[in-house]
Design a protein around this motif. Structure first.
Motif, PDB file in Angstrom:
ATOM      1  N   GLN A  77       0.758  -1.289  -0.056  1.00 59.63           N
ATOM      2  CA  GLN A  77      -0.144   0.016  -0.067  1.00 59.63           C
ATOM      3  C   GLN A  77       0.702   1.449  -0.074  1.00 59.63           C
ATOM      4  OE1 GLN A  77      -3.359   0.108  -0.703  1.00 59.63           O
ATOM      5  NE2 GLN A  77      -3.264   2.377  -0.260  1.00 59.63           N
ATOM      6  N   GLY A  78       2.025   1.187   0.786  1.00 58.74           N
ATOM      7  CA  GLY A  78       3.006   2.393   0.611  1.00 58.74           C
ATOM      8  C   GLY A  78       3.499   2.602  -0.574  1.00 58.74           C
ATOM      9  N   LEU A  79       3.638   1.583  -1.199  1.00 58.66           N
ATOM     10  CA  LEU A  79       4.287   1.721  -2.606  1.00 58.66           C
ATOM     11  C   LEU A  79       3.205   2.194  -3.427  1.00 58.66           C
ATOM     12  CD1 LEU A  79       6.657  -1.354  -2.979  1.00 58.66           C
ATOM     13  CD2 LEU A  79       7.424   1.007  -2.717  1.00 58.66           C
ATOM     14  N   PHE A  80       1.945   1.563  -3.355  1.00 57.71           N
ATOM     15  CA  PHE A  80       0.842   2.199  -4.358  1.00 57.71           C
ATOM     16  C   PHE A  80       0.648   3.891  -4.078  1.00 57.71           C
ATOM     17  CE2 PHE A  80      -3.550   3.509  -4.043  1.00 57.71           C
ATOM     18  CZ  PHE A  80      -4.026   3.379  -5.289  1.00 57.71           C
ATOM     19  N   LEU A  81       0.654   4.171  -2.788  1.00 64.43           N
ATOM     20  CA  LEU A  81       0.533   5.519  -2.472  1.00 64.43           C
ATOM     21  C   LEU A  81       1.712   6.404  -3.367  1.00 64.43           C
ATOM     22  CD1 LEU A  81      -1.289   7.348  -0.881  1.00 64.43           C
ATOM     23  CD2 LEU A  81       0.209   6.994   1.052  1.00 64.43           C
ATOM     24  N   CYS A  82       2.865   5.837  -3.189  1.00 61.13           N
ATOM     25  CA  CYS A  82       3.753   6.525  -4.017  1.00 61.13           C
ATOM     26  C   CYS A  82       3.509   6.787  -5.152  1.00 61.13           C
ATOM     27  CB  CYS A  82       5.309   5.804  -3.689  1.00 61.13           C
ATOM     28  SG  CYS A  82       5.820   5.828  -1.954  1.00 61.13           S
ATOM     29  N   ALA A  83       3.120   5.532  -6.086  1.00 64.88           N
ATOM     30  CA  ALA A  83       2.645   5.710  -7.293  1.00 64.88           C
ATOM     31  C   ALA A  83       1.684   6.682  -7.728  1.00 64.88           C
ATOM     32  CB  ALA A  83       2.219   4.549  -7.865  1.00 64.88           C
ATOM     33  N   TYR A  84       0.718   6.813  -6.710  1.00 61.98           N
ATOM     34  CA  TYR A  84      -0.346   7.799  -6.906  1.00 61.98           C
ATOM     35  C   TYR A  84       0.138   9.014  -6.522  1.00 61.98           C
ATOM     36  CZ  TYR A  84      -4.631  10.423  -5.084  1.00 61.98           C
ATOM     37  OH  TYR A  84      -5.437  11.283  -5.036  1.00 61.98           O
ATOM     38  N   LEU A  85       0.991   9.646  -5.759  1.00 62.53           N
ATOM     39  CA  LEU A  85       1.517  10.796  -5.741  1.00 62.53           C
ATOM     40  C   LEU A  85       2.189  11.082  -6.734  1.00 62.53           C
ATOM     41  CD1 LEU A  85       2.367  10.619  -1.820  1.00 62.53           C
ATOM     42  CD2 LEU A  85       0.755  12.036  -2.809  1.00 62.53           C
ATOM     43  N   LEU A  86       2.962  10.524  -7.434  1.00 61.72           N
ATOM     44  CA  LEU A  86       3.972  10.515  -8.600  1.00 61.72           C
ATOM     45  C   LEU A  86       3.077  11.044  -9.705  1.00 61.72           C
ATOM     46  CD1 LEU A  86       6.773   8.239  -8.139  1.00 61.72           C
ATOM     47  CD2 LEU A  86       7.027  10.640  -7.736  1.00 61.72           C
ATOM     48  N   THR A  87       1.860  10.503  -9.877  1.00 58.69           N
ATOM     49  CA  THR A  87       0.764  10.699 -11.140  1.00 58.69           C
ATOM     50  C   THR A  87       0.142  11.689 -10.698  1.00 58.69           C
ATOM     51  OG1 THR A  87      -0.302   8.930 -10.553  1.00 58.69           O
ATOM     52  CG2 THR A  87       1.393   8.326 -11.910  1.00 58.69           C
ATOM     53  N   LEU A  88      -0.166  12.223  -9.447  1.00 56.09           N
ATOM     54  CA  LEU A  88      -0.974  13.173  -9.247  1.00 56.09           C
ATOM     55  C   LEU A  88      -0.742  14.384  -9.914  1.00 56.09           C
ATOM     56  CD1 LEU A  88      -3.804  13.707  -7.446  1.00 56.09           C
ATOM     57  CD2 LEU A  88      -2.023  14.097  -5.680  1.00 56.09           C
ATOM     58  N   GLN A  89      -1.837  15.101 -10.946  1.00 57.50           N
ATOM     59  CA  GLN A  89      -1.455  16.391 -11.581  1.00 57.50           C
ATOM     60  C   GLN A  89      -1.846  17.491 -10.728  1.00 57.50           C
ATOM     61  OE1 GLN A  89       0.011  16.055 -14.591  1.00 57.50           O
ATOM     62  NE2 GLN A  89       0.237  13.957 -13.984  1.00 57.50           N
ATOM     63  N   LYS A  90      -2.815  17.394  -9.894  1.00 54.22           N
ATOM     64  CA  LYS A  90      -3.170  18.695  -8.888  1.00 54.22           C
ATOM     65  C   LYS A  90      -2.133  18.853  -7.934  1.00 54.22           C
ATOM     66  CE  LYS A  90      -8.116  17.819 -10.040  1.00 54.22           C
ATOM     67  NZ  LYS A  90      -9.556  18.006  -9.379  1.00 54.22           N
ATOM     68  N   GLY A  91      -2.111  20.051  -7.404  1.00 51.52           N
ATOM     69  CA  GLY A  91      -1.459  20.601  -6.051  1.00 51.52           C
ATOM     70  C   GLY A  91      -0.086  20.933  -6.698  1.00 51.52           C
ATOM     71  N   ASN A  92       0.821  20.967  -5.444  1.00 51.40           N
ATOM     72  CA  ASN A  92       2.241  21.096  -5.703  1.00 51.40           C
ATOM     73  C   ASN A  92       2.958  19.619  -5.723  1.00 51.40           C
ATOM     74  OD1 ASN A  92       4.867  21.584  -5.061  1.00 51.40           O
ATOM     75  ND2 ASN A  92       4.428  23.017  -3.248  1.00 51.40           N
ATOM     76  N   LYS A  93       3.253  19.672  -7.243  1.00 49.69           N
ATOM     77  CA  LYS A  93       3.928  18.576  -7.503  1.00 49.69           C
ATOM     78  C   LYS A  93       5.380  18.287  -6.911  1.00 49.69           C
ATOM     79  CE  LYS A  93       1.902  18.239 -12.154  1.00 49.69           C
ATOM     80  NZ  LYS A  93       2.392  18.305 -13.629  1.00 49.69           N
ATOM     81  N   MET A  94       6.049  19.331  -6.638  1.00 48.89           N
ATOM     82  CA  MET A  94       7.347  19.194  -5.853  1.00 48.89           C
ATOM     83  C   MET A  94       7.082  18.477  -4.418  1.00 48.89           C
ATOM     84  SD  MET A  94      10.574  19.068  -5.318  1.00 48.89           S
ATOM     85  CE  MET A  94      11.254  20.537  -6.864  1.00 48.89           C
ATOM     86  N   ALA A  95       5.830  18.948  -3.810  1.00 47.27           N
ATOM     87  CA  ALA A  95       5.542  18.438  -2.524  1.00 47.27           C
ATOM     88  C   ALA A  95       5.273  16.910  -2.602  1.00 47.27           C
ATOM     89  CB  ALA A  95       4.378  19.278  -2.038  1.00 47.27           C
ATOM     90  N   HIS A  96       4.488  16.709  -3.704  1.00 47.91           N
ATOM     91  CA  HIS A  96       4.226  15.410  -3.675  1.00 47.91           C
ATOM     92  C   HIS A  96       5.364  14.512  -3.759  1.00 47.91           C
ATOM     93  CE1 HIS A  96       0.307  16.962  -4.238  1.00 47.91           C
ATOM     94  NE2 HIS A  96       0.128  16.853  -5.705  1.00 47.91           N
ATOM     95  N   ARG A  97       6.369  14.636  -4.633  1.00 45.18           N
ATOM     96  CA  ARG A  97       7.590  13.992  -4.657  1.00 45.18           C
ATOM     97  C   ARG A  97       8.379  13.965  -3.262  1.00 45.18           C
ATOM     98  NH1 ARG A  97       8.390  17.821  -9.229  1.00 45.18           N
ATOM     99  NH2 ARG A  97       7.419  16.801 -10.883  1.00 45.18           N
ATOM    100  N   ILE A  98       8.481  14.920  -2.742  1.00 45.55           N
ATOM    101  CA  ILE A  98       8.933  14.868  -1.407  1.00 45.55           C
ATOM    102  C   ILE A  98       8.235  14.244  -0.384  1.00 45.55           C
ATOM    103  CG2 ILE A  98       9.828  16.189   0.559  1.00 45.55           C
ATOM    104  CD1 ILE A  98      11.497  16.644  -1.879  1.00 45.55           C
TER     105      ILE A  98
END
Length: 338
Positions: free
Chosen positions: A17-38
């Motif tokens: 689930q943690g790895l799924f969450l990482c994949a979700y954040l990396l493909t999320l287009q809304k919001g602060n993309k740099m924050a998602h990567r961190i």
């Protein structure tokens, strides 16, 4: 099914689930993309550490393999702090010297075959130092919440606060385990599983990162605080909310700021739009009138108008929304308690 097998399955699901969450954040287009990567780095750091815990119970890991898992903790702290800075607009982006915060992680990973991990004094000193490193960044993250969290939307503030608390609890668990206070070693992995599913639920259900409505709008903390203080004075002392036709443009002009900035300040600091914030003050005024002996014979229409509402219907709806009771119920309850 044996207990060890059940624990292994649950912990493995947490890692997945943690790895799924990482994949979700990396493909999320809304919001602060740099924050998602961190944030992905925060999760990956925890996955490394928790994965090491799981494998260490069921397999005979080499010292360098255990060190790779321990190195994950050195990734979590800086990432957690930098993520908060991006969420609260303390940093516009991660650049330059800020990447130096990841240097301990990189060095620990590169030197993992040489770093001792054999249950001797030096190994324990290194282990404590790694968790001491995370503790420092937990303090820095808590400081961000205290200094800058108030200018963020309440849900974003709550999200980051819960994330810091979750990481802090994992830190406490492992410190408790190594000191002998918590004997159940694999419990950290089980707690992580619960945590990652809870965070996934919050993300997917509330879509927290789409809340960054004003990501492109810049307003510093001091300006936001000053605007909020001026707005509070205008509403509380001058009672401009008594005007049923009060417009946001009118208030913004009085405060000498743009309507967009005014909307942003109210939204970020109070979690309301302009109309809700004005109605909040009107309801507070109405509660004072309803609880006053002088208003015991007043009709509800008079109370509504004296509180700034243009009609009784909107007064009743707003009052019920804020207090979960009608004006009549509030008045009766206060009269009986008096």
């Amino acid at each position: 099914m044996e207990q060890k097998t059940i624990i292994l399955v649950l912990c493995s699901l947490g890692i997945a689930q943690g790895l799924f969450l990482c994949a979700y954040l990396l493909t999320l287009q809304k919001g602060n993309k740099m924050a998602h990567r961190i944030l992905v780095l925060v999760i990956l750091g925890l996955v490394l550490r928790i994965g090491k815990s799981i494998l260490n119970v069921y397999l005979d890991l080499e010292p360098w393999q255990r060190n790779i898992g321990i190195a994950g903790i050195l990734l979590v702290g800086p990432s957690l702090w930098l993520y908060g800075g991006l969420l609260f607009h303390r940093f516009k982006e991660i650049q330059g010297v800020q990447y130096a915060h990841f240097l301990p992680y990189v060095l620990f990973m590169l030197l993992s075959p040489l770093i001792p991990n054999r249950a001797d004094l030096l190994s324990y000193v290194i282990y404590y130092a790694v968790f001491g490193h995370l503790f420092v960044y937990l303090i820095l993250a808590a400081s961000l919440l205290r200094k800058y969290g108030y200018i963020a939307q309440p849900k974003l503030h709550q999200w980051y606060r819960n994330l810091v608390i979750g990481v802090g609890l994992i830190w406490l668990f492992y410190i408790g385990n190594i000191t002998g206070l918590i004997p159940f070693y694999i419990g950290g992995a089980l707690f992580f599983t619960l945590l990652v599913y809870m965070f996934s639920f919050l993300l997917l259900r509330n879509h927290t990162f789409s809340l960054e409505k004003y990501q492109g709008s810049k307003i510093d903390a001091d300006s936001a605080k000053s605007a909020m203080e001026s707005l509070g004075m205008l509403l509380e002392q001058n009672e401009v909310f008594l005007n049923p036709k009060l417009a946001m443009s009118e208030v913004a002009e009085t405060l000498q700021i743009s309507p967009r900035v005014l909307s942003q300040v109210i939204n970020q600091q109070k979690g309301m739009n302009f109309s809700e914030f004005v109605n909040y003050h009107r309801i507070e005024k109405a509660k004072k009138l309803l609880s006053s002996p002088k208003s015991s014979d007043e009709k509800m229409a008079s109370i509504a108008y004296d509180s700034g509402f243009g009609n009784v219907t909107s007064f009743n709806l707003a009052f019920k929304s804020f207090t979960q009771q009608t004006p009549s119920e509030f008045k009766k309850k206060h009269k009986n308690s008096g």
